[in-house]
Design a protein around this motif. Structure first.
Motif, mmCIF file in Angstrom:
data_model
loop_
_atom_site.group_PDB
_atom_site.id
_atom_site.type_symbol
_atom_site.label_atom_id
_atom_site.label_comp_id
_atom_site.label_asym_id
_atom_site.label_seq_id
_atom_site.Cartn_x
_atom_site.Cartn_y
_atom_site.Cartn_z
ATOM 1 N N HIS A 9 0.671 -1.177 0.015
ATOM 2 C CA HIS A 9 -0.197 0.225 0.034
ATOM 3 C C HIS A 9 0.616 1.282 -0.006
ATOM 4 O O HIS A 9 1.893 1.145 0.297
ATOM 5 C CB HIS A 9 -0.814 0.073 1.303
ATOM 6 C CG HIS A 9 0.158 0.309 2.826
ATOM 7 N ND1 HIS A 9 0.351 0.660 2.842
ATOM 8 C CD2 HIS A 9 -0.186 -1.371 3.247
ATOM 9 C CE1 HIS A 9 1.158 1.059 4.030
ATOM 10 N NE2 HIS A 9 1.164 -0.167 4.197
ATOM 11 N N THR A 53 -6.966 -8.030 -1.507
ATOM 12 C CA THR A 53 -5.929 -7.625 -0.522
ATOM 13 C C THR A 53 -6.440 -7.408 0.976
ATOM 14 O O THR A 53 -7.515 -8.919 1.241
ATOM 15 C CB THR A 53 -6.907 -5.456 -0.589
ATOM 16 O OG1 THR A 53 -8.181 -6.276 0.168
ATOM 17 C CG2 THR A 53 -7.222 -5.551 -2.556
ATOM 18 N N ALA A 59 -4.575 -0.512 2.727
ATOM 19 C CA ALA A 59 -4.294 -1.495 1.009
ATOM 20 C C ALA A 59 -5.545 -1.386 0.075
ATOM 21 O O ALA A 59 -5.491 -1.975 -0.642
ATOM 22 C CB ALA A 59 -4.582 -3.241 1.721
ATOM 23 N N THR A 62 -5.765 1.756 -1.908
ATOM 24 C CA THR A 62 -4.472 1.604 -2.681
ATOM 25 C C THR A 62 -5.391 0.623 -4.070
ATOM 26 O O THR A 62 -4.520 1.748 -5.310
ATOM 27 C CB THR A 62 -3.156 1.349 -2.166
ATOM 28 O OG1 THR A 62 -2.709 1.878 -1.204
ATOM 29 C CG2 THR A 62 -1.961 0.296 -3.083
#
Length: 207
Positions: A9, A53, A59, A62
Motif C-alpha cells: 500500500h 487485499t 490496502a 490503494t
C-alpha cells in the motif's frame, strides 16, 4: 504465462508520522494516494483478472486508486482477508518508532522490526514467522490456485505480509529475509509457470 503483481500500500498517515501501525486501520496519506495513482499508471499494460487485499483501508484504497489509474474500471473479482493484514505490532502499535528506540534501545527495536522469529511485546504481537503462518496458507489455498488456472492476480497488502510471500517465492533464508524491504506503491511483478513456479520477477519502476 500468468502474472502475480504484489503491491505494498501507499504511505499511510502513520507511516508519515513514523508510528508502528500493524492492524490499526489508518488511512493513506496524500502522498500514499499519489503513490497508488502512480503505481496504477505503470500497471496500464498489465492484465488483471482477480484482486486480493487485506481488510485494512490503506490496502483497499490503494487497490481502488491504482486500478482506476490503470484504466481497469470494470468490477474485478475481489477477495479481502485479514490473513493478508500487516503483522500485529502488539504493544508497539501507535508508538513513535524513534521514541520507542530511545526507550528500549536501537538494537532491541531493530530486532522487533527485522528479526524473523522474535515478536514485539504484547499478547498479540507477531514476528515475521507468525505473519507467514497465516499469510502463506491463505496464499496457497486461494491465490496460488488462481495462478495455476492461468489468471493474472493483483495482491495489495503490507510490508510484512508481502515479505512472507516473497520469502516463499524466492526461497529466501531466515537471514536473507532480514534485508528484504518492499517499498510502498511500487508493483513487484512475478512471471510464473502454470505450476506456480517463478520464472522471473522485477519491479515495474524505481523511485
Amino acid at each position: 504465462m500468468p502474472k502475480l503483481i504484489l503491491v505494498r500500500h501507499g504511505e499511510s498517515q502513520w507511516n508519515l508520522e513514523n508510528r508502528f501501525t500493524g492492524w490499526v486501520d489508518v488511512p493513506l496519506s496524500p502522498k500514499g494516494e499519489e503513490e497508488a495513482r502512480i503505481a496504477g499508471e505503470h500497471m496500464r499494460d498489465l492484465p488483471v483478472d482477480k484482486v486480493y487485499t487485506s481488510v485494512l483501508q490503506r490496502a483497499i484504497n490503494t487497490s481502488k486508486i491504482a486500478l482506476a489509474a490503470a484504466g481497469k474500471t470494470e468490477d474485478l473479482p475481489t477477495e479481502r482477508d485479514e490473513a493478508l493484514n500487516e503483522r500485529h505490532y502488539g504493544d508497539l502499535q501507535g508508538l513513535n518508532k524513534a521514541e520507542t528506540a530511545e526507550q528500549y534501545g536501537d538494537e532491541q527495536v531493530k530486532i522487533w522490526r527485522r528479526s524473523y522469529d522474535v515478536p514485539p511485546p504484547g499478547e498479540k504481537g507477531e514476528s515475521l514467522k507468525d505473519t507467514a503462518a497465516r499469510t502463506l496458507p491463505y496464499f496457497e489455498a486461494h491465490i496460488l490456485p488462481d495462478i495455476k488456472a492461468g489468471k493474472n492476480v493483483l495482491v495489495v497488502a503490507h510490508g510484512n505480509s508481502l515479505r512472507s510471500i516473497v520469502m516463499a517465492l524466492d526461497k529466501l533464508t531466515k537471514e536473507q529475509v532480514l534485508e528484504l524491504n518492499i517499498p510502498t506503491g511500487i508493483p513487484l511483478v512475478y512471471d510464473l509457470d502454470d505450476a506456480g513456479n517463478v520464472l522471473s520477477h522485477a519491479y515495474l519502476f524505481e523511485r
